[in-house]
Every structure is written in structure tokens, then in C-alpha cells.
Write an enzyme that holds these catalytic residues in place. Structure first.
Site, PDB file in Angstrom:
ATOM      1  N   HIS A 192       1.868   4.665  -2.868  1.00  0.00           N
ATOM      2  CA  HIS A 192       1.989   6.116  -2.648  1.00  0.00           C
ATOM      3  C   HIS A 192       3.398   6.593  -3.000  1.00  0.00           C
ATOM      4  O   HIS A 192       3.575   7.609  -3.687  1.00  0.00           O
ATOM      5  CB  HIS A 192       1.703   6.450  -1.178  1.00  0.00           C
ATOM      6  CG  HIS A 192       0.289   6.211  -0.751  1.00  0.00           C
ATOM      7  ND1 HIS A 192      -0.793   6.710  -1.438  1.00  0.00           N
ATOM      8  CD2 HIS A 192      -0.223   5.543   0.325  1.00  0.00           C
ATOM      9  CE1 HIS A 192      -1.914   6.351  -0.815  1.00  0.00           C
ATOM     10  NE2 HIS A 192      -1.590   5.643   0.250  1.00  0.00           N
ATOM     11  N   HIS A 199       0.824  -1.212   0.000  1.00  0.00           N
ATOM     12  CA  HIS A 199       0.000   0.000   0.000  1.00  0.00           C
ATOM     13  C   HIS A 199       0.858   1.263   0.000  1.00  0.00           C
ATOM     14  O   HIS A 199       0.672   2.160  -0.837  1.00  0.00           O
ATOM     15  CB  HIS A 199      -0.920  -0.014   1.223  1.00  0.00           C
ATOM     16  CG  HIS A 199      -1.846   1.158   1.286  1.00  0.00           C
ATOM     17  ND1 HIS A 199      -3.103   1.138   0.723  1.00  0.00           N
ATOM     18  CD2 HIS A 199      -1.699   2.397   1.841  1.00  0.00           C
ATOM     19  CE1 HIS A 199      -3.684   2.306   0.923  1.00  0.00           C
ATOM     20  NE2 HIS A 199      -2.861   3.081   1.606  1.00  0.00           N
ATOM     21  N   GLU A 200       1.805   1.318   0.920  1.00  0.00           N
ATOM     22  CA  GLU A 200       2.640   2.522   1.029  1.00  0.00           C
ATOM     23  C   GLU A 200       3.585   2.663  -0.162  1.00  0.00           C
ATOM     24  O   GLU A 200       3.902   3.786  -0.574  1.00  0.00           O
ATOM     25  CB  GLU A 200       3.432   2.495   2.343  1.00  0.00           C
ATOM     26  CG  GLU A 200       2.579   2.507   3.600  1.00  0.00           C
ATOM     27  CD  GLU A 200       1.627   3.697   3.671  1.00  0.00           C
ATOM     28  OE1 GLU A 200       1.942   4.752   3.087  1.00  0.00           O
ATOM     29  OE2 GLU A 200       0.562   3.572   4.304  1.00  0.00           O
TER      30      GLU A 200
END
Length: 451
Positions: free
Chosen positions: A26, A22-23
Site C-alpha cells: 500500500h 502487505h502494508e
């Protein structure tokens, strides 16, 4: 104790993988948009490991593995040198910022596709959805569905195995009717049946949606013959032996093993008269089931016997395995089904079609992680894909503390031609945080109530 540690380890590994994915979404898009990333952290609290790359980004693995974050240069957070302002997140266009924010959930969806691609390359054993029996007066019986039929589809969605059937059924909670395609086993002569779901009620975390419709899957044949009698058990005290065939319980002919199980379960400490056959000789014995507690003010009977099981014939088994290219399509389709199911279930939690006690928290997830890891790599990958999709969808929820909340603010900024005031954002973050804490509290309460 070992099972708890195993579940905890499997949970931490799963959490670490999914947070990193997920990170990284980003992080990767932020870099591509020219934003300076100051820190990429997996976990919170004290740093256990850290490293800084040539571009000045600090990579951290922290003590508490319950989250992670990407810290980007932002003038709204701290002063930024004039020569670095062009690398600040807040100075990027609305579309660039929206791309960075949405990249986390998108990474979760892509990970699910990759996980399912690996599953379908390796091959996942499954059982064809052939009906073993139909409960009288059930929803399935009223639709004239009979034993021996194979469920081919649910509302147009192909169902090659029972897992696919259950996935399709759960998403129909709250609907008034449903179309299922059935055919005799081994035949492609599909007939559409309409099921009336107005009386269909079940709890997803406790009941099988298939059985709740009155459909009993064809499985291994369980005979009313004892394969094992546990030493010191109620069955041994009653004189039962391995090889005994149970014919009647309290004078009623035993039609299936499950009937005996229910009789024992519902009569703790109460005598049950059993008519049995031992080497073709009829005998009568009295069984007094032991009592075991299964919750506050509730107990069940326990006999201490194991029945003889005839394995499911090979023609009912299948392995879902595809080539590299077909597996991409199948993985994408499976991920899309999970996304639709997650959105549908969240919507039905809000409308009340699904009870809030079905909401699960970290304890249930940890138990699922441990169980899937015990079954093997394929099942653990399927678990990771499921949680990854859930994580992606939930993060798109329009709560200010989540990615969806940030996207909502960016959409408003695009429409009004200017950013939402910091005062409104701060107030929204407070409300969002309270709602998130309440949801987590409810999920934890549900977890503990299931223990």
C-alpha cells in the site's frame, strides 16, 4: 512451555514479516501515485519505536503485533490544507486508488513467489509419490490403481512429490470425479485413471486426503520387531523385550505394524494375547495396554514400544532444487496453485462442501509457525508463503473492512460516476466488521476445540 514460547516467537516473526510486506505494498504504490503517507505502522497500541523521514512519514512499531496500517492524507478523515489537497487519497483517480488498495494483496502474492524462489534455490527434500499399498474396496482400488505405481499427475497438474499430490487433492473436495496419471515406478508410461469421488469424505484438518482415497504412500518400512521397550510401560510389564517379533494378536496373524497399533489403541485396559518370536523361540504373552485420555469421555490404549524402522531407499527420495531462472517459474507455478486452492476452499466453505470446523485461527497458525521453524529455514519459508497467499486472498474478499470491500466501492464509483454515499459505506463497514468478528470467533472456537 518452551514449545509454546517457540511457537509464539515464530508466529510473531511471521506476522511481522507478512504485515510489513502487505502494508509496504500500500505504502509504495501510494507514494508512486503522489499520495502523502502520514504513518506506516506495524502493530497497534503504544508505540515501541518511531521515526519520521524527510517526507513527513512517521514509521512506527507498536506493542500489539496483530495487524498494521498505512495512514494516508484524506479529506474524508480530517481537514487538509489547500496546498496539500493534491496529495490527498480521495482526490486521486479511481484507478490510482484501486492500485493503492490492491497493492497490499499483490505484495503478499509477490512475497510468496520470492519465498518459494528461495526454497527452490536452496532445495527442498521430498519423497516421490510411489504407492506402497491400496486399501481393499477403496476409491483407488475401484479405479484399478495398484501398489508400486507412481502418481504422475492429478487432473493434469504434475505431482513430483507427496506434498504436490495432497495440494492437488484438497482442491478437489466436493468434485464428482478426478483424473490421475499413474505409471510403474521408474517408468514414463503414464496411464490415466478416473476416480469416482462421490463417496470421498474426509476432514482436511484431521485426515490425509491420500489415505482417504485408499492410497498408502510408500514410506520407511516398519517391521513388527521391537526396537525399544519403554521402562515401566505396559509392554515391559507384559514381559516384552527389544528384538521380539510380534507374529499374532489374539490369534490373528499380524500383517503390518499398523494393525498392532490399532489393536492397542482400541483396547485400553483390555488383555491382548501376543504370539511372539524371541531369538527364533515362539512365546505367548498377555499385554494389557495402559489407558491415556485423549479428550472428553474418550481414551486410547498405549503399550510403550518403538518398532524397528528400515529407512526409505534413496531412489524414492528427491530434492526439488532448480537454477535461478527455472526457480522463478516453479515459484510462480506453486504460488498460483496455492491461490487456486485458497479460492477453491473458500468457495467450498460457503457452499458447504467443506465444513466450517476446518476454519483455522491464530492458535493453529502459531502451531504451524513453530513446527515449520523447528524443521528449518526451507519449511518456515514455505509456511510464510502459504500464509501470505491466504492473507492476500482473504483481503480481496468483498467485505467493506477489507481491501476487497474498498475495491468493490471503487468499482461501483467507476460505474455510477460518483462515490458511494458515506451513509452506505458506514453501514457496510458495520456489517462487515460484525461478519469478520464472527468468522474470527468461529476460527478461535475451532482452534480451542483442537487443543
Amino acid at each position: 512451555m518452551m514449545s509454546i514460547l517457540w511457537s509464539l516467537a515464530a508466529f510473531i516473526v511471521a506476522l511481522g514479516i507478512l504485515i510489513t510486506v502487505h502494508e509496504f505494498g500500500h505504502f509504495w504504490v501510494a507514494r508512486r501515485c503522489g499520495v502523502r503517507v502520514e504513518r506506516f505502522s506495524i502493530g497497534f497500541g503504544k508505540a515501541l519505536w518511531r521515526r519520521t523521514d524527510r517526507q513527513g512519514t512517521e514509521y512506527v512499531i507498536a506493542l500489539i503485533p496483530l495487524g498494521g496500517y498505512v495512514k494516508m492524507l484524506d479529506e474524508r478523515v480530517e481537514a487538509v490544507a489547500p496546498e496539500l489537497r493534491h496529495q490527498s487519497f480521495n482526490n486521486k483517480t479511481v484507478l490510482q486508488r484501486a492500485a493503492i488498495v490492491s497493492a497490499g494483496p499483490i505484495a503478499n502474492f509477490l512475497f510468496a513467489i520470492v519465498a518459494y524462489w528461495l526454497v527452490f534455490i536452496i532445495g527442498v527434500p521430498s519423497v516421490r509419490p510411489v504407492i506402497g499399498d491400496i486399501s481393499p474396496q477403496s476409491i483407488a482400488a475401484q479405479a484399478n490403481i495398484s501398489s508400486g505405481m507412481e502418481l504422475k499427475s492429478v487432473d493434469g497438474i504434475e505431482t513430483p512429490d507427496w506434498d504436490s499430490v495432497r495440494l492437488a487433492l484438497i482442491s478437489r473436495i466436493g468434485d464428482k470425479q478426478m483424473q490421475v496419471g499413474v505409471a510403474p515406478f521408474g517408468s514414463d508410461n503414464v496411464v490415466e485413471k478416473t476416480l469416482d469421488l462421490r463417496q470421498w469424505q474426509f476432514e482436511p484438518d484431521k485426515q490425509d486426503p491420500v489415505v482417504a482415497l485408499g492410497i498408502i504412500p510408500r514410506g520407511p518400512q516398519i517391521e513388527s520387531v521391537l526396537a525399544e521397550v519403554q521402562p515401566g510401560s505396559a509392554a515391559q510389564k507384559a514381559g516384552l523385550q527389544a528384538g521380539d517379533r510380534i507374529v499374532k494378536v489374539n490369534g490373528q496373524l499380524l500383517d503390518r505394524w499398523q494393525t498392532f497399533v490399532l489393536q492397542v489403541r482400541d483396547n485400553p485396559g483390555q488383555p491382548l494375547v501376543l504370539d511372539i518370536e524371541r531369538e527364533s523361540t515362539p512365546l505367548s504373552l498377555t499385554l494389557i495396554p495402559d489407558t491415556k485420555s485423549v479428550g472428553e469421555n474418550r481414551s486410547e490404549g498405549f503399550a510403550g514400544v518403538v518398532p524397528k524402522v528400515i529407512p526409505l531407499p534413496d531412489e524414492y527420495k528427491t530434492i526439488r532444487q532448480y537454477g535461478p531462472f527455472t526457480a522463478v517459474y516453479q515459484a510462480g507455478d506453486k504460488t498460483w496453485q496455492l491461490m487456486r486452492l485458497t479460492v477453491s476452499m473458500l468457495g467450498k466453505l460457503i457452499t458447504g462442501d467443506v465444513k466450517l470446523n476446518n476454519l483455522s485461527g491464530p492458535i493453529s497458525i502459531a502451531q504451524g509457525a513453530g513446527l515449520s521453524a523447528e524443521y528449518g529455514l526451507v519449511y518456515y519459508l514455505m509456511f510464510l508463503a502459504l500464509i501470505s497467499v491466504n492473507l492476500g486472498i482473504i483481503n480481496l474478499f468483498p467485505l467493506p473492512v477489507l481491501d476487497g470491500g474498498h475495491l468493490l466501492f471503487l468499482a461501483i464509483e467507476k460505474l455510477k460516476g460518483g462515490p458511494v454515499s458515506e451513509r452506505v459505506q458506514d453501514f457496510s463497514y458495520r456489517i462487515g466488521s460484525i461478519l469478520l468478528v464472527l468468522l474470527m470467533g468461529l476460527a478461535l472456537f475451532n482452534d480451542f476445540s483442537r487443543l
